[in-house]
Design an enzyme around this catalytic site. Structure first.
Site, PDB file in Angstrom:
ATOM      1  N   ARG A   1       0.845  -1.188   0.000  1.00  0.00           N
ATOM      2  CA  ARG A   1       0.000   0.000   0.000  1.00  0.00           C
ATOM      3  C   ARG A   1       0.887   1.246   0.000  1.00  0.00           C
ATOM      4  NH1 ARG A   1      -3.322  -2.811  -1.582  1.00  0.00           N
ATOM      5  NH2 ARG A   1      -5.407  -3.280  -0.760  1.00  0.00           N
TER       6      ARG A   1
ATOM      7  N   HIS B   1      -0.392   0.208 -10.036  1.00  0.00           N
ATOM      8  CA  HIS B   1      -1.139  -0.691  -9.149  1.00  0.00           C
ATOM      9  C   HIS B   1      -1.677  -1.893  -9.937  1.00  0.00           C
ATOM     10  CE1 HIS B   1      -3.525  -0.678  -5.131  1.00  0.00           C
ATOM     11  NE2 HIS B   1      -3.234  -1.910  -5.495  1.00  0.00           N
TER      12      HIS B   1
END
Length: 305
Positions: free
Chosen positions: A220, A268
């Site tokens: 993250r 991502h």
């Protein structure tokens, strides 16, 4: 009894259609489609609007659309009696392992260098046998990454905030972080995002790594203190980084990461959930809930994963 699919900014149609295919009798609403909040007992969510679930008095289960659950657990207004579940998917695990291996090899063999610098001259490269890869977070994804890298021939160790069973590689415990870092040349972050792990990739941690160490973050964006990374790369203590996750996504065009020659950016994409692969386990949990049976893959809210 109804199901709510809620994923602002992401088209829910593929999820709704696959849910209908797997369970034709399921009544499904896709947020913000009009629906009766009292009828919703099961929600499938990704980055829901904060506080929205407190308005659903009969909600029993919130299922994450992916392996990560911090987007749910970080909402303090989710009722305590609601169960949170996560996805465990072999395809996600395989994709993550392959992606991390690709980033490691790109770093070692300078695979992007020649194109980026328009250079035909061969470059020296780092040898597999000279690397010590440290994987921070050895849950389902992290354990698979450890196995993949070990099979290729890397020396690999892990670091975990919770005790782990015996393994073929050394797993350092919570109080052994300094020892773990001191022998690690490539750090792979696969930690869950919790209050304890937020901002863990910071200057103090980087200083404990050997000079020339490399950072890979596929967990993250909130794990990384961005200006600390830039400083430590620019001073030469770190050789660079590969980043797939960011505090703000999409990464703004003006962000300094885009222009930095030693920082590689991907949007991502390390592992992307395929509705066809994971909807069967969502449907199974829905059925278990309706039958009063315990659901699977429950998140321990006190831990955040």
């Amino acid at each position: 009894m109804s199901v709510l699919v809620i994923s602002p900014g992401r088209d829910p149609e593929a999820w709704v259609q696959e849910l209908k295919n797997q369970h034709p009798g399921m009544q499904i609403f896709a947020y913000p489609e009009e629906h009766n909040k009292e009828d919703i007992e099961y929600a499938i969510a990704w980055k829901h609007p904060r506080g929205i679930f407190k308005n659903y008095p009969n909600l029993k289960v919130i299922a994450s659309m992916g392996a990560g659950v911090d987007h749910i657990t970080s909402d303090p207004e989710i009722p305590k009696n609601v169960t949170i579940t996560r996805i465990i998917d072999d395809q996600l695990t395989l994709d993550m392992s392959a992606f991390v291996l690709a980033l490691v090899m790109n770093h070692l063999r300078n695979l992007s260098f020649h194109h980026n610098h328009k250079s035909w001259e061969p470059t020296n490269y780092l040898k597999i046998e000279d690397q010590n890869i440290g994987v921070m977070g050895v849950g389902v994804l992290g354990s698979a990454v450890v196995k993949t890298l070990t099979n290729v021939g890397f020396k690999v160790s892990g670091w975990a905030t919770q005790p782990k069973p015996q393994s073929d590689v050394t797993i350092f415990g919570k109080d052994q972080l300094d020892e773990f870092l001191g022998q690690t040349t490539i750090v792979v972050c696969l930690l869950p995002l919790t209050q304890q792990t937020e901002n863990i990739l910071n200057k103090e941690l980087f200083k404990k790594l050997p000079k020339g160490a490399y950072i890979i973050n596929v967990a993250r964006g909130q794990h990384l203190v961005e200006h600390d990374l830039l400083e430590m790369v620019d001073t030469g203590h770190l050789s660079g980084a590969s980043l797939d996750v960011f505090r703000k996504e999409p990464l703004p065009e003006e962000h300094p990461f885009w222009q930095h020659p030693k920082i590689s950016i991907t949007p991502h994409i390390a592992s992307v959930t395929d509705p066809k692969k994971v909807v069967p386990q969502l449907v199974e949990n829905y059925i278990r809930m309706t039958e009063g049976k315990p659901v699977k893959n429950i998140v321990k809210r006190e831990k955040g994963y």
